[in-house]
Design a protein around this motif. Structure first.
Motif, mmCIF file in Angstrom:
data_model
loop_
_atom_site.group_PDB
_atom_site.id
_atom_site.type_symbol
_atom_site.label_atom_id
_atom_site.label_comp_id
_atom_site.label_asym_id
_atom_site.label_seq_id
_atom_site.Cartn_x
_atom_site.Cartn_y
_atom_site.Cartn_z
ATOM 1 N N ASN A 80 -10.249 75.622 35.033
ATOM 2 C CA ASN A 80 -9.008 76.265 35.445
ATOM 3 C C ASN A 80 -9.001 77.618 34.743
ATOM 4 O OD1 ASN A 80 -6.325 76.800 36.061
ATOM 5 N ND2 ASN A 80 -5.701 74.670 35.761
ATOM 6 N N VAL A 81 -9.321 78.712 35.457
ATOM 7 C CA VAL A 81 -9.508 80.017 34.806
ATOM 8 C C VAL A 81 -8.572 81.067 35.395
ATOM 9 C CG1 VAL A 81 -11.911 79.472 34.267
ATOM 10 C CG2 VAL A 81 -11.388 80.711 36.374
ATOM 11 N N ILE A 82 -8.440 82.209 34.693
ATOM 12 C CA ILE A 82 -7.443 83.208 35.105
ATOM 13 C C ILE A 82 -8.032 84.543 35.556
ATOM 14 C CG2 ILE A 82 -5.668 82.165 33.654
ATOM 15 C CD1 ILE A 82 -6.088 84.475 31.660
ATOM 16 N N VAL A 83 -9.325 84.789 35.274
ATOM 17 C CA VAL A 83 -9.902 86.091 35.633
ATOM 18 C C VAL A 83 -11.225 85.927 36.392
ATOM 19 C CG1 VAL A 83 -8.809 87.322 33.717
ATOM 20 C CG2 VAL A 83 -11.080 86.343 33.409
ATOM 21 N N ASP A 109 -1.662 74.877 36.213
ATOM 22 C CA ASP A 109 -1.550 73.517 35.666
ATOM 23 C C ASP A 109 -0.922 72.567 36.674
ATOM 24 O OD1 ASP A 109 -2.719 74.314 33.325
ATOM 25 O OD2 ASP A 109 -0.853 74.449 32.174
ATOM 26 N N ASP A 110 0.062 73.073 37.412
ATOM 27 C CA ASP A 110 0.712 72.255 38.448
ATOM 28 C C ASP A 110 -0.286 71.886 39.541
ATOM 29 O OD1 ASP A 110 2.957 70.963 39.545
ATOM 30 O OD2 ASP A 110 3.332 72.655 40.897
ATOM 31 N N MET A 111 -1.101 72.868 39.961
ATOM 32 C CA MET A 111 -2.137 72.614 40.968
ATOM 33 C C MET A 111 -3.129 71.574 40.465
ATOM 34 S SD MET A 111 -2.914 76.471 42.332
ATOM 35 C CE MET A 111 -4.452 76.037 43.071
ATOM 36 N N GLN A 112 -3.536 71.710 39.193
ATOM 37 C CA GLN A 112 -4.503 70.769 38.629
ATOM 38 C C GLN A 112 -3.940 69.352 38.636
ATOM 39 O OE1 GLN A 112 -6.573 72.011 35.138
ATOM 40 N NE2 GLN A 112 -7.249 69.958 34.592
ATOM 41 N N HIS A 162 -19.808 61.172 44.657
ATOM 42 C CA HIS A 162 -19.057 61.846 43.604
ATOM 43 C C HIS A 162 -17.800 62.460 44.203
ATOM 44 C CE1 HIS A 162 -22.736 61.631 41.197
ATOM 45 N NE2 HIS A 162 -23.368 62.054 42.267
ATOM 46 N N PRO A 163 -16.666 62.401 43.489
ATOM 47 C CA PRO A 163 -15.475 63.112 43.973
ATOM 48 C C PRO A 163 -15.754 64.603 44.079
ATOM 49 C CG PRO A 163 -14.906 61.581 42.207
ATOM 50 C CD PRO A 163 -16.412 61.646 42.261
ATOM 51 N N ILE A 164 -15.032 65.265 44.971
ATOM 52 C CA ILE A 164 -15.197 66.705 45.160
ATOM 53 C C ILE A 164 -14.787 67.438 43.887
ATOM 54 C CG2 ILE A 164 -14.455 68.701 46.534
ATOM 55 C CD1 ILE A 164 -16.190 66.544 47.965
ATOM 56 N N ARG A 165 -15.631 68.390 43.470
ATOM 57 C CA ARG A 165 -15.404 69.159 42.236
ATOM 58 C C ARG A 165 -14.827 70.531 42.594
ATOM 59 N NH1 ARG A 165 -18.196 67.732 37.680
ATOM 60 N NH2 ARG A 165 -18.807 69.882 37.245
ATOM 61 N N ILE A 166 -13.646 70.818 42.056
ATOM 62 C CA ILE A 166 -12.897 72.023 42.439
ATOM 63 C C ILE A 166 -12.699 72.952 41.242
ATOM 64 C CG2 ILE A 166 -10.651 72.857 43.280
ATOM 65 C CD1 ILE A 166 -10.452 70.312 44.952
ATOM 66 N N LEU A 167 -12.883 74.250 41.483
ATOM 67 C CA LEU A 167 -12.585 75.285 40.495
ATOM 68 C C LEU A 167 -11.275 75.960 40.897
ATOM 69 C CD1 LEU A 167 -13.185 77.326 38.195
ATOM 70 C CD2 LEU A 167 -14.606 78.603 39.831
ATOM 71 N N ILE A 168 -10.338 76.074 39.944
ATOM 72 C CA ILE A 168 -9.068 76.764 40.176
ATOM 73 C C ILE A 168 -9.125 78.134 39.504
ATOM 74 C CG2 ILE A 168 -6.570 76.739 39.757
ATOM 75 C CD1 ILE A 168 -6.766 73.653 39.609
ATOM 76 N N VAL A 169 -8.824 79.188 40.276
ATOM 77 C CA VAL A 169 -8.796 80.548 39.726
ATOM 78 C C VAL A 169 -7.395 81.102 39.993
ATOM 79 C CG1 VAL A 169 -9.954 82.783 39.649
ATOM 80 C CG2 VAL A 169 -11.237 80.750 40.385
ATOM 81 N N GLU A 170 -6.554 81.056 38.985
ATOM 82 C CA GLU A 170 -5.120 81.374 39.130
ATOM 83 C C GLU A 170 -4.605 81.929 37.811
ATOM 84 O OE1 GLU A 170 -1.636 82.083 39.753
ATOM 85 O OE2 GLU A 170 -2.184 80.873 41.520
ATOM 86 N N ASP A 171 -4.000 83.140 37.843
ATOM 87 C CA ASP A 171 -3.589 83.756 36.579
ATOM 88 C C ASP A 171 -2.213 83.321 36.098
ATOM 89 O OD1 ASP A 171 -2.111 85.121 38.451
ATOM 90 O OD2 ASP A 171 -2.424 87.102 37.541
ATOM 91 N N ASN A 172 -1.461 82.603 36.920
ATOM 92 C CA ASN A 172 -0.195 82.037 36.480
ATOM 93 C C ASN A 172 -0.472 80.629 35.942
ATOM 94 O OD1 ASN A 172 2.289 80.514 36.477
ATOM 95 N ND2 ASN A 172 3.214 82.180 37.665
ATOM 96 N N VAL A 173 -0.437 80.496 34.622
ATOM 97 C CA VAL A 173 -0.856 79.248 33.978
ATOM 98 C C VAL A 173 0.009 78.064 34.414
ATOM 99 C CG1 VAL A 173 -1.197 78.093 31.761
ATOM 100 C CG2 VAL A 173 -1.777 80.505 32.005
#
Length: 250
Positions: free
Chosen positions: A34-37, A18-21, A3-14
């Protein structure tokens, strides 16, 4: 099955999130969320399988990314990387207290993100019994590996894949590489056979021969000199033959 690596993004600058995603998905990673808090991140970790977390230190919540890093260290056995605009000494020293597996300063390019993730995965020690952290050569075009509870990460080309231990049938030593065999795929790993055996569950994997490790659950047949796994004839030592026969009779 890998399975591809599954990544969680925690970043409050949307916009940055989105650019990271987009960068990560272009490389081939899977984004869990992709969450902010802080609270959202805790909820996603609780309810989903996550292999690695990218965390901004300053979040849109009272609790910071450092608090989240502390939570991950206490509750999960996965790597995380701080992604932040702050590289001042106080922030770095504060971040170090939770032992992140990487520290990436904004702004960054796709290659910086990819390299940080690759090094974090390669260098992260999932097996808590082993206090040493081994960093494989991230420039290798073949494979690196890191261990989880029920699976192992194997690097193929530019991606890390997660392979269940139960899917590994046997491992063959070939010069400086190991050939990890599943039912329908082969992966090359740069590692001594003895070191690799230590990463595998001791109740399933055994050194059957100086050049082979086998998963006993996949043995189809045995004679005085060999075992058969998925139509592959694998030589065995006298000691292993006696061990297998005694196990079968017990």
């Amino acid at each position: 099955m890998e399975h591809p690596i599954r990544i969680l993004i925690v970043e409050d600058n949307v916009i940055i999130a989105d650019d990271m995603q987009s960068m990560l998905e272009e490389i081939g990673y899977e984004i869990v969320d992709n969450v902010i808090v802080y609270e959202q991140a805790v909820d996603v970790l609780k309810n989903n399988h996550v292999d690695l977390v990218l965390i901004d230190i300053i979040l849109a919540s009272d609790k910071t990314g450092i608090d989240l890093g502390k939570h991950i260290r206490e509750a999960y056995n996965i790597p995380f990387i701080f992604v932040t605009s702050n590289s001042d000494r106080a922030t770095v020293e504060n971040a170090k207290t939770v032992k992140p597996d990487g520290y990436l300063v904004k702004p960054f390019e796709q290659q910086d993100l990819y390299t940080s993730i690759e090094i974090a995965l390669s260098n992260f020690n999932y097996n808590k019994k082993d206090a040493n952290r081994d960093l494989d050569d991230v420039g290798e075009s073949f494979t690196s590996n890191s261990v989880l509870k029920d699976s192992i990460f194997v690097k193929k080309q530019h991606l890390y894949y997660r392979i269940q231990f139960s899917d590994i049938q046997f491992i063959k030593a070939d010069n400086v590489y190991l050939e990890v065999n599943t039912a329908d795929k082969k992966f090359l790993v740069r590692s001594p056979l003895k070191d690799y055996l230590e990463k595998l569950p001791g109740n399933k994997f055994y050194r059957a021969h100086k050049s082979y490790i086998v998963n006993v659950d996949h043995i189809d047949a045995i004679n005085s000199k060999d075992v058969v796994i998925n139509n592959n004839l694998i030589p065995i030592s006298k000691d292993f033959k006696e061990f297998i026969l005694s196990s079968m009779n017990s």
